[in-house]
Design an enzyme around this catalytic site. Structure first.
Site, short mmCIF file in Angstrom:
data_model
loop_
_atom_site.label_atom_id
_atom_site.label_comp_id
_atom_site.label_asym_id
_atom_site.label_seq_id
_atom_site.Cartn_x
_atom_site.Cartn_y
_atom_site.Cartn_z
N ARG A 79 -6.64 -14.53 -7.17
CA ARG A 79 -6.36 -14.17 -5.78
C ARG A 79 -7.61 -14.31 -4.92
O ARG A 79 -7.54 -14.79 -3.78
CB ARG A 79 -5.83 -12.75 -5.69
CG ARG A 79 -5.60 -12.29 -4.25
CD ARG A 79 -5.00 -10.90 -4.17
NE ARG A 79 -4.80 -10.52 -2.78
CZ ARG A 79 -4.11 -9.45 -2.40
NH1 ARG A 79 -3.55 -8.66 -3.28
NH2 ARG A 79 -3.97 -9.18 -1.11
N TYR A 127 3.72 -9.97 8.67
CA TYR A 127 3.17 -11.28 8.29
C TYR A 127 3.24 -12.30 9.44
O TYR A 127 2.58 -13.35 9.36
CB TYR A 127 3.91 -11.83 7.07
CG TYR A 127 3.45 -11.16 5.80
CD1 TYR A 127 2.40 -11.67 5.05
CD2 TYR A 127 4.06 -9.99 5.35
CE1 TYR A 127 1.96 -11.05 3.89
CE2 TYR A 127 3.65 -9.36 4.19
CZ TYR A 127 2.59 -9.89 3.47
OH TYR A 127 2.16 -9.27 2.33
N HIS A 165 8.52 -12.91 4.04
CA HIS A 165 7.30 -12.88 4.85
C HIS A 165 7.43 -13.74 6.10
O HIS A 165 6.44 -14.11 6.73
CB HIS A 165 6.06 -13.30 4.03
CG HIS A 165 5.71 -12.30 2.97
ND1 HIS A 165 4.63 -12.45 2.13
CD2 HIS A 165 6.30 -11.13 2.61
CE1 HIS A 165 4.57 -11.43 1.29
NE2 HIS A 165 5.58 -10.62 1.57
N ASN A 191 5.08 -12.26 -5.89
CA ASN A 191 4.90 -13.14 -4.75
C ASN A 191 4.50 -14.55 -5.20
O ASN A 191 3.91 -14.69 -6.28
CB ASN A 191 3.82 -12.59 -3.83
CG ASN A 191 4.36 -11.51 -2.89
OD1 ASN A 191 5.47 -11.62 -2.39
ND2 ASN A 191 3.58 -10.47 -2.67
N CYS A 238 11.20 -7.55 -1.69
CA CYS A 238 9.95 -7.38 -0.95
C CYS A 238 9.96 -6.00 -0.30
O CYS A 238 11.02 -5.51 0.08
CB CYS A 238 9.83 -8.48 0.11
SG CYS A 238 8.30 -8.42 1.08
#
Length: 451
Positions: free
Chosen positions: A96, A256, A202, A150, A172
């Site tokens: 990440r 988002y 998102h 995700n 989510c």
């Protein structure tokens, strides 16, 4: 199911797991969970054991009859499961961090589910999820896959299009977070709030907002123009909105949307954070270090409140609410990622969308919303085209498709920049992307996609 439910959680060593355990404890009278199998890989063994012991203490303190099993053997865990939840991170937080830092070096937002970062998380994740789906076909063909991993929308779409299972729901915490945020703003109980959601994961919009069945969208739009009242998440800076823009949009954006409507502001903030060593991955790593130290405490028998800072607020509420509603055939309304089936006009019938659904024992039934407002159709369809091409690249290992996906993402400014980022990230994540580094694999998988 008559003797109790078997839940399998893949990525069981996650810091989120206590959230899930708390939810199953809370609703145990309605949802008779008998076994919870927490599954991880060798690299996650220590965390799995720490979280597993905390889960056992939580269950014991609550006095509920749930057996907790820990294993590195995924196939052993999957046998005869009723629900399989996935919350995995291929490459862990180190991957990440690369997803965030490399794009920033090229003047592009670095984020784990949007832009180049989301693309590479999909590249690493989709092959693993499809492998899990294949094992479920064999070992628990009647089980539902509840995916929290995700990018949830792309993962759900990949399973729907390229696996042999259809019983999959992507989940989510953004929709439930938005509903809770409205409840807090208006100082009402969350049960009184309903939002009609439609869009993509998102990239979902609140088409209308209700309290006790009465629309309060206009009031909410006015309130969230104030940065102090903006509904956001731990991993997204609250920036507020231009009042005239929101009035013109006449929709309730999700947190988002900051990445798409405030790209320059978000990028500037991310660059400042990176200079201080405070990218989200670095912040989360420190939070996780502290959480696992807490989890080790043999006196700890509840989910610690510090977990709310991790970014997964309402995870247990969303996950357990969904499983409970499916098991009990409650026919209540929840927003999930599921097959479109014509709910949103213009998005392919068989594609995954995030939309309000009636939740039944046979799965989610999407509520038809028709066409999205013209102001957002283009952006939603651009993201859907990005997702489709990204999934094909993830499965085939096709470099040209990967570059195409990177370039058509609205957060990437040009094909030249896309190629620079793509090449650097492919090399950085090489260990987790075998599909891109095997010519034989590329040829075979291309042929499969063309069938």
């Amino acid at each position: 199911m008559s003797h109790g439910l078997k839940i399998v959680t893949i990525g069981g060593g996650s810091s989120y797991t206590p959230e899930l355990i708390e939810g199953f404890i809370k609703y145990h009278k309605e949802l008779p969970v008998k076994e919870i199998w927490l599954v991880d890989i060798e690299e996650g063994k220590e965390k799995l054991e720490i979280v597993g012991e905390l889960a056992r203490r939580m269950v014991e303190k609550a006095g509920v009859s749930i057996d907790i099993f820990l294993t590195l053997d995924r196939k052993k865990a999957l046998v005869d499961a009723d629900f399989v939840t996935t919350q995995l991170r291929v490459g862990q937080l180190a991957a990440r961090a690369l997803d965030e830092k490399i794009p920033l070096q090229h003047g592009v937002i670095g984020q784990e589910t949007n832009g180049p970062g989301g693309l590479f998380k999909a590249f690493r994740t989709i092959p693993v999820i499809l492998e899990i789906a294949k094992e479920m076909e064999e070992l628990c063909p009647n089980a539902w896959l509840i995916n929290f991993t995700n990018p949830a929308g792309m993962v759900t779409e990949a399973v729907l299009r390229y696996s042999g299972i259809s019983k999959v729901v992507g989940l989510c915490n953004v929709p439930i977070g938005m509903e809770r945020g409205v409840a807090d703003l208006l100082n009402v109980d969350p049960s009184r709030v309903r939002i009609d959601f439609a869009g993509l994961n998102h990239m979902v919009y609140g088409l209308d907002v209700f309290v006790d069945g009465k629309s309060v969208k206009k009031e909410i739009i006015e309130l969230i123009t104030d940065p102090e009242k903006a509904i956001t998440m731990q991993n997204i800076h609250a920036m507020g909105w231009e009042p005239a823009f929101l009035r013109g949009l006449n929709l309730f954006p999700c947190p988002y949307h900051n990445y798409y409507y405030k790209t320059g502001d978000v990028l500037a903030q991310e660059l400042k954070d990176a200079e201080k060593g405070e990218t989200r991955a670095e912040v989360v790593q420190k939070l996780e270090d502290g959480l696992f130290e807490l989890y080790k405490d043999p006196e700890l028998t509840i989910k610690p409140p510090q977990l709310e800072k991790r970014g997964g607020a309402y995870y247990s509420d969303a996950a357990v609410r969904l499983i409970r509603s499916m098991y009990l055939d409650k026919c209540d309304i929840q927003a999930v990622n599921t097959v479109n089936h014509g709910a949103i006009t213009g998005i392919p019938y068989e594609s995954a969308v995030e939309v309000s659904c009636i939740i039944t024992k046979d799965g989610p039934k999407p509520i038809t919303v028709g066409e999205l407002p013209i102001a957002v159709q283009g952006l939603v369809m651009q993201i859907k085209s990005f997702e489709r091409v990204a999934i094909e690249a993830a499965i085939s290992g096709d470099y040209e498709k990967a570059l195409l996906a990177m370039t058509i993402n609205p957060l990437v400014p040009s094909d030249r920049v896309a190629k620079l980022i793509l090449d650097e990230m492919l090399e950085a994540h090489k260990a987790y992307l075998p599909q891109f580094f095997s010519e034989k694999s590329v040829r075979i998988k291309k042929a499969e996609l063309s069938k």
